[in-house]
Motif scaffolding. Structure first.
Motif, PDB file in Angstrom:
ATOM      1  N   SER A   1      50.328  17.318  28.874  1.00 57.57           N
ATOM      2  CA  SER A   1      51.476  18.223  28.904  1.00 57.57           C
ATOM      3  C   SER A   1      52.188  18.315  27.557  1.00 57.57           C
ATOM      4  O   SER A   1      52.668  19.381  27.177  1.00 57.57           O
ATOM      5  CB  SER A   1      52.463  17.775  29.988  1.00 57.57           C
ATOM      6  OG  SER A   1      52.849  16.431  29.781  1.00 57.57           O
ATOM      7  N   LYS A   2      52.236  17.209  26.789  1.00 57.04           N
ATOM      8  CA  LYS A   2      53.025  17.240  25.552  1.00 57.04           C
ATOM      9  C   LYS A   2      52.272  16.686  24.348  1.00 57.04           C
ATOM     10  O   LYS A   2      52.303  17.265  23.272  1.00 57.04           O
ATOM     11  CB  LYS A   2      54.324  16.447  25.733  1.00 57.04           C
ATOM     12  CG  LYS A   2      55.307  17.099  26.696  1.00 57.04           C
ATOM     13  CD  LYS A   2      56.603  16.307  26.745  1.00 57.04           C
ATOM     14  CE  LYS A   2      57.614  16.976  27.679  1.00 57.04           C
ATOM     15  NZ  LYS A   2      58.883  16.222  27.732  1.00 57.04           N
ATOM     16  N   GLU A   3      51.599  15.557  24.501  1.00 56.33           N
ATOM     17  CA  GLU A   3      51.079  14.845  23.338  1.00 56.33           C
ATOM     18  C   GLU A   3      49.744  15.391  22.828  1.00 56.33           C
ATOM     19  O   GLU A   3      49.161  14.826  21.917  1.00 56.33           O
ATOM     20  CB  GLU A   3      50.924  13.351  23.664  1.00 56.33           C
ATOM     21  CG  GLU A   3      52.197  12.682  24.120  1.00 56.33           C
ATOM     22  CD  GLU A   3      53.315  12.792  23.097  1.00 56.33           C
ATOM     23  OE1 GLU A   3      53.016  12.969  21.910  1.00 56.33           O
ATOM     24  OE2 GLU A   3      54.484  12.719  23.499  1.00 56.33           O
ATOM     25  N   VAL A   4      49.253  16.471  23.430  1.00 53.42           N
ATOM     26  CA  VAL A   4      47.992  17.072  22.999  1.00 53.42           C
ATOM     27  C   VAL A   4      48.279  18.463  22.446  1.00 53.42           C
ATOM     28  O   VAL A   4      48.993  19.253  23.060  1.00 53.42           O
ATOM     29  CB  VAL A   4      46.983  17.159  24.164  1.00 53.42           C
ATOM     30  CG1 VAL A   4      45.667  17.739  23.687  1.00 53.42           C
ATOM     31  CG2 VAL A   4      46.765  15.779  24.764  1.00 53.42           C
ATOM     32  N   SER A   5      47.710  18.734  21.286  1.00 51.42           N
ATOM     33  CA  SER A   5      47.920  20.026  20.630  1.00 51.42           C
ATOM     34  C   SER A   5      46.610  20.794  20.587  1.00 51.42           C
ATOM     35  O   SER A   5      45.574  20.257  20.194  1.00 51.42           O
ATOM     36  CB  SER A   5      48.447  19.804  19.203  1.00 51.42           C
ATOM     37  OG  SER A   5      48.593  21.035  18.535  1.00 51.42           O
ATOM     38  N   PHE A   6      46.673  22.076  21.004  1.00 52.86           N
ATOM     39  CA  PHE A   6      45.508  22.958  20.995  1.00 52.86           C
ATOM     40  C   PHE A   6      45.790  24.101  20.027  1.00 52.86           C
ATOM     41  O   PHE A   6      46.682  24.918  20.270  1.00 52.86           O
ATOM     42  CB  PHE A   6      45.223  23.512  22.391  1.00 52.86           C
ATOM     43  CG  PHE A   6      44.985  22.449  23.434  1.00 52.86           C
ATOM     44  CD1 PHE A   6      43.734  21.879  23.580  1.00 52.86           C
ATOM     45  CD2 PHE A   6      46.012  22.014  24.255  1.00 52.86           C
ATOM     46  CE1 PHE A   6      43.509  20.891  24.536  1.00 52.86           C
ATOM     47  CE2 PHE A   6      45.801  21.042  25.211  1.00 52.86           C
ATOM     48  CZ  PHE A   6      44.543  20.478  25.354  1.00 52.86           C
TER      49      PHE A   6
ATOM     50  N   TYR B   1      51.471  24.809  26.737  1.00 44.09           N
ATOM     51  CA  TYR B   1      51.421  26.084  26.023  1.00 44.09           C
ATOM     52  C   TYR B   1      52.791  26.774  25.998  1.00 44.09           C
ATOM     53  O   TYR B   1      53.123  27.467  25.039  1.00 44.09           O
ATOM     54  CB  TYR B   1      50.363  26.994  26.656  1.00 44.09           C
ATOM     55  CG  TYR B   1      48.992  26.806  26.048  1.00 44.09           C
ATOM     56  CD1 TYR B   1      48.405  27.794  25.277  1.00 44.09           C
ATOM     57  CD2 TYR B   1      48.292  25.620  26.221  1.00 44.09           C
ATOM     58  CE1 TYR B   1      47.152  27.629  24.698  1.00 44.09           C
ATOM     59  CE2 TYR B   1      47.047  25.433  25.657  1.00 44.09           C
ATOM     60  CZ  TYR B   1      46.469  26.445  24.894  1.00 44.09           C
ATOM     61  OH  TYR B   1      45.246  26.255  24.314  1.00 44.09           O
ATOM     62  N   ILE B   2      53.587  26.596  27.038  1.00 42.45           N
ATOM     63  CA  ILE B   2      54.938  27.166  27.030  1.00 42.45           C
ATOM     64  C   ILE B   2      55.783  26.496  25.956  1.00 42.45           C
ATOM     65  O   ILE B   2      56.537  27.168  25.239  1.00 42.45           O
ATOM     66  CB  ILE B   2      55.589  27.005  28.415  1.00 42.45           C
ATOM     67  CG1 ILE B   2      54.947  27.970  29.423  1.00 42.45           C
ATOM     68  CG2 ILE B   2      57.086  27.271  28.341  1.00 42.45           C
ATOM     69  CD1 ILE B   2      55.464  27.829  30.830  1.00 42.45           C
ATOM     70  N   GLU B   3      55.642  25.192  25.813  1.00 39.99           N
ATOM     71  CA  GLU B   3      56.407  24.469  24.800  1.00 39.99           C
ATOM     72  C   GLU B   3      56.047  24.938  23.395  1.00 39.99           C
ATOM     73  O   GLU B   3      56.871  24.894  22.483  1.00 39.99           O
ATOM     74  CB  GLU B   3      56.158  22.970  24.931  1.00 39.99           C
ATOM     75  CG  GLU B   3      57.017  22.139  23.997  1.00 39.99           C
ATOM     76  CD  GLU B   3      56.874  20.658  24.257  1.00 39.99           C
ATOM     77  OE1 GLU B   3      57.188  19.865  23.360  1.00 39.99           O
ATOM     78  OE2 GLU B   3      56.443  20.281  25.365  1.00 39.99           O
ATOM     79  N   ASN B   4      54.809  25.421  23.231  1.00 42.10           N
ATOM     80  CA  ASN B   4      54.370  25.913  21.922  1.00 42.10           C
ATOM     81  C   ASN B   4      54.403  27.444  21.849  1.00 42.10           C
ATOM     82  O   ASN B   4      53.778  28.042  20.963  1.00 42.10           O
ATOM     83  CB  ASN B   4      52.957  25.407  21.624  1.00 42.10           C
ATOM     84  CG  ASN B   4      52.908  23.918  21.397  1.00 42.10           C
ATOM     85  OD1 ASN B   4      53.246  23.432  20.333  1.00 42.10           O
ATOM     86  ND2 ASN B   4      52.492  23.180  22.425  1.00 42.10           N
ATOM     87  N   TYR B   5      55.108  28.080  22.813  1.00 42.05           N
ATOM     88  CA  TYR B   5      55.329  29.527  22.834  1.00 42.05           C
ATOM     89  C   TYR B   5      54.033  30.338  22.928  1.00 42.05           C
ATOM     90  O   TYR B   5      53.976  31.475  22.483  1.00 42.05           O
ATOM     91  CB  TYR B   5      56.118  29.976  21.584  1.00 42.05           C
ATOM     92  CG  TYR B   5      57.406  29.234  21.399  1.00 42.05           C
ATOM     93  CD1 TYR B   5      58.469  29.409  22.265  1.00 42.05           C
ATOM     94  CD2 TYR B   5      57.547  28.320  20.352  1.00 42.05           C
ATOM     95  CE1 TYR B   5      59.651  28.708  22.102  1.00 42.05           C
ATOM     96  CE2 TYR B   5      58.728  27.609  20.187  1.00 42.05           C
ATOM     97  CZ  TYR B   5      59.780  27.813  21.064  1.00 42.05           C
ATOM     98  OH  TYR B   5      60.940  27.107  20.919  1.00 42.05           O
ATOM     99  N   ASN B   6      53.003  29.780  23.536  1.00 37.52           N
ATOM    100  CA  ASN B   6      51.759  30.505  23.778  1.00 37.52           C
ATOM    101  C   ASN B   6      51.775  31.004  25.227  1.00 37.52           C
ATOM    102  O   ASN B   6      51.127  30.447  26.111  1.00 37.52           O
ATOM    103  CB  ASN B   6      50.540  29.603  23.533  1.00 37.52           C
ATOM    104  CG  ASN B   6      50.430  29.177  22.090  1.00 37.52           C
ATOM    105  OD1 ASN B   6      50.662  29.964  21.187  1.00 37.52           O
ATOM    106  ND2 ASN B   6      50.075  27.921  21.864  1.00 37.52           N
ATOM    107  N   TYR B   7      52.539  32.081  25.450  1.00 41.50           N
ATOM    108  CA  TYR B   7      52.804  32.516  26.824  1.00 41.50           C
ATOM    109  C   TYR B   7      51.615  33.220  27.466  1.00 41.50           C
ATOM    110  O   TYR B   7      51.464  33.190  28.692  1.00 41.50           O
ATOM    111  CB  TYR B   7      54.038  33.413  26.863  1.00 41.50           C
ATOM    112  CG  TYR B   7      55.322  32.653  26.687  1.00 41.50           C
ATOM    113  CD1 TYR B   7      55.882  31.946  27.747  1.00 41.50           C
ATOM    114  CD2 TYR B   7      55.972  32.615  25.464  1.00 41.50           C
ATOM    115  CE1 TYR B   7      57.051  31.228  27.591  1.00 41.50           C
ATOM    116  CE2 TYR B   7      57.143  31.901  25.295  1.00 41.50           C
ATOM    117  CZ  TYR B   7      57.683  31.212  26.367  1.00 41.50           C
ATOM    118  OH  TYR B   7      58.835  30.501  26.201  1.00 41.50           O
ATOM    119  N   THR B   8      50.788  33.868  26.689  1.00 38.50           N
ATOM    120  CA  THR B   8      49.640  34.555  27.276  1.00 38.50           C
ATOM    121  C   THR B   8      48.688  33.554  27.913  1.00 38.50           C
ATOM    122  O   THR B   8      48.271  33.714  29.075  1.00 38.50           O
ATOM    123  CB  THR B   8      48.898  35.374  26.202  1.00 38.50           C
ATOM    124  OG1 THR B   8      49.798  36.316  25.624  1.00 38.50           O
ATOM    125  CG2 THR B   8      47.714  36.109  26.812  1.00 38.50           C
TER     126      THR B   8
END
Length: 563
Positions: free
Chosen positions: A343-348, A419-426
């Motif tokens: 949910s948080k500690e992984v970045s894509f 993805y919401i936390e990183n503003y990737n809404y699509t």
């Protein structure tokens, strides 16, 4: 001699060399032993010099302890070289030495400042099990051509260098200890290479090392890397095993080629570690199942096509306390993430996920391919491979008994939050669809088609479609308008004109709008029966629900565009 001076011994049988340097297999063993005893009894010498000696197949004796430095440089052992349990108190040199038969150095104690086996040739099996190397140890350029090399339980107190060394046979380093730097850069292993439970206390360098053979295994199970480790540029043609290995500092796997699959099952990377997979090639399956990550792990490629994760099992990883796990420019079409908190500690970053068809698969068909565009959506959605594994008809799905819809729904929920936390809404919207799909399918064989989740999908595709609520709103209004015509005794005889284009229909349509708008007076004037009132109430509920779904979908669209 080691100092490039002649040995000064008499020539053997009128030849060009003395008996010690003669390669005559029939030379007198008694005279050879006399020369050895004379050399070893010379108190004045600083080095026991056996340079270029040719030791016969058998019949001679060597001491169990050497109190001074020894030089066996370029010597040849025609038979077994038995140094088991021997102690070398000074420097030991075996540079360029040839061992034509067994080389036994088990339980040897090299207590001098350095040990040199550089360029040595081991034509048969070599044993260094439980050997102790107190000083600097150099095996650079050595060639082990026997069927087995055994370094089990060996201890290297100072730096150990095996650069450009070739191991042809089965090589064992199980339970060995490297208390200082260990260098295997440019080495080649042509058979199994086993490093189980090895303890590396200093820097480890496997740069450019080749582990050859598709049927062979490079096994580092339960190995402990307490300092930096470098595997960059290495090539592992067979299976690579790092199961339960522990990384306590930086580990570099950049540009490594894992050709035969790799197992990082139960890997442990602590809070000081930073494991890097930059431009790494995973040409077969890779497993990180149950790994514990408290430090950082980076999967990074300059081009997503360069670093394909063919099939990666990242299930059950403990990364909730990790500093960061990053997937950048990667293809994650076949990665399993079930029961891993992402949910948080992984970045894509710029990753490619599995694509799954929308709208019950109709969007990918030739006949209904227009449907997604009509509904203002793409024909596919971003999905995880864990969902694919739930399909019993999928031949590539693995261990389906370990998967269930609720667990995959939770995975989608975590991805959505990430993805919401990183503003990737699509992409977050696609993961929301995936979550709802899993919740719908969790209802069972029939429940998935007769549930509120299914109704939510049909009416607005889980709130992701703006067009669907409008479509069903028009269908509802038109349908009830036709019912009004029927209730008002409309003449249904075919008049050569389509019903929806008639004046009577549009009068009924606008009258229906007044009913929907809760115009009680108009409704009382037209209808008096209870069932008619019930139908009007049902229509009002349906229309209000569809308008709500439309507003929610529209709000979601605008919210994404604003970011």
């Amino acid at each position: 001699m080691h100092d490039d001076k002649p040995c000064g011994r008499p020539l053997h049988n009128g030849g060009e060399t003395c008996i010690c340097h003669s390669d005559d297999p029939n030379k007198d063993i008694r005279l050879f032993q006399q020369e050895l005893d004379a050399l070893l009894s010379n108190i004045a010498t600083r080095v026991f010099d056996f340079t270029s000696f040719v030791f016969p197949e058998s019949g001679y004796r060597l001491p169990s302890s050497y109190g001074k430095a020894v030089a066996f440089d370029y010597a040849t052992f025609l038979g077994e070289a038995r140094f088991r349990n021997v102690q070398f108190l000074g420097e030991a040199r075996f540079i360029g030495t040839r061992f034509l038969d067994l080389a036994v150095f088990d339980v040897v104690r090299f207590d001098g400042s350095s040990v040199f086996f550089a360029g040595a040739r081991f034509q048969n099996m070599a044993g260094f099990s439980a050997a102790r190397f107190k000083g600097r140890t150099i095996f650079n350029g050595a060639k082990f051509r026997g069927s087995e090399q055994n370094f089990e339980y060996a201890t290297f107190h100072d730096e150990a260098r095996f650069s450009a060394t070739k191991f042809r046979g089965f090589t064992r380093f199980n339970f060995a200890k490297f208390l200082n730097e260990a260098v295997f850069a440019g080495s080649e292993f042509e058979d199994h290479a086993i490093f189980k439970k090895v303890e590396f206390y200093g820097k480890v360098d496997f740069w450019g090392t080749k582990f050859r053979g598709k049927e062979n295994t490079a096994d580092f199970s339960s190995a402990e890397f307490k300092s930096e480790v470098d595997f960059s540029g290495a090539k592992l043609e067979g299976l690579a095993v790092f199961q339960s290995a522990e990384f306590q500092s930086n580990a570099d796997f950049s540009a490594v080629e894992f050709c035969g699959g790799v197992d990082f099952h139960l890997l442990n990377a602590n809070e000081k570690s930073h494991v890097v997979f930059l431009g790494t090639f995973f040409l077969k399956n890779a497993s990180f199942f149950g790994a514990t990550v408290k430090g950082r792990i980076d999967f990074h490629s300059a081009n997503s096509a360069d670093q394909q994760l063919r099939f990666v099992d990242f299930r059950g990883c403990g990364i909730n306390q990790a500093q960061k796990v990053t997937f950048r420019n990667m293809s994650l079409e076949k990665i399993l993430l079930l029961e891993t908190d992402i949910s948080k500690e992984v970045s894509f970053v710029n990753v490619v996920w599995y694509s799954k068809s929308k709208f019950f698969g109709l969007g990918s068909s030739k006949i209904f391919g227009w449907l997604p565009q009509f509904l203002g959506s793409s024909p596919t959605r971003t999905a995880v491979y864990d969902e694919v594994c739930l399909d019993p008809e999928n031949p590539s799905a693995v261990q389906q008994e370990l998967f269930n819809h609720e667990l995959v729904a939770r995975l989608y929920r975590q991805l959505q939050a990430n993805y919401i936390e990183n503003y990737n809404y699509t992409e977050a919207g696609d993961f929301y669809i995936g979550e709802q799909e899993m919740l719908r399918k969790s209802k069972g064989r029939w429940g998935q088609f007769f549930s509120t989740n299914c109704l939510y999908k049909v009416l607005s595709y889980y709130g992701e479609s703006v067009v669907l609520p409008v479509f069903w709103l028009l269908v509802t209004l038109c349908g009830f308008s036709l019912w009004i015509l029927f209730e008002t005794s409309y003449d249904w005889a075919w008049g050569g004109q389509f019903l929806l284009f008639t004046t009577d229909f549009w009068n009924a349509f606008f009258r229906n709008l007044s009913f929907v708008a809760f115009n009680q007076r108009a409704t009382l004037e037209k209808f008096s029966e209870p069932y008619q009132w019930a139908l009007i109430a049902i229509e009002q509920i349906i229309v209000a629900s569809l308008i709500t779904l439309f507003i929610l979908a529209l709000r979601r669209k605008f919210r994404r565009k604003s970011f």
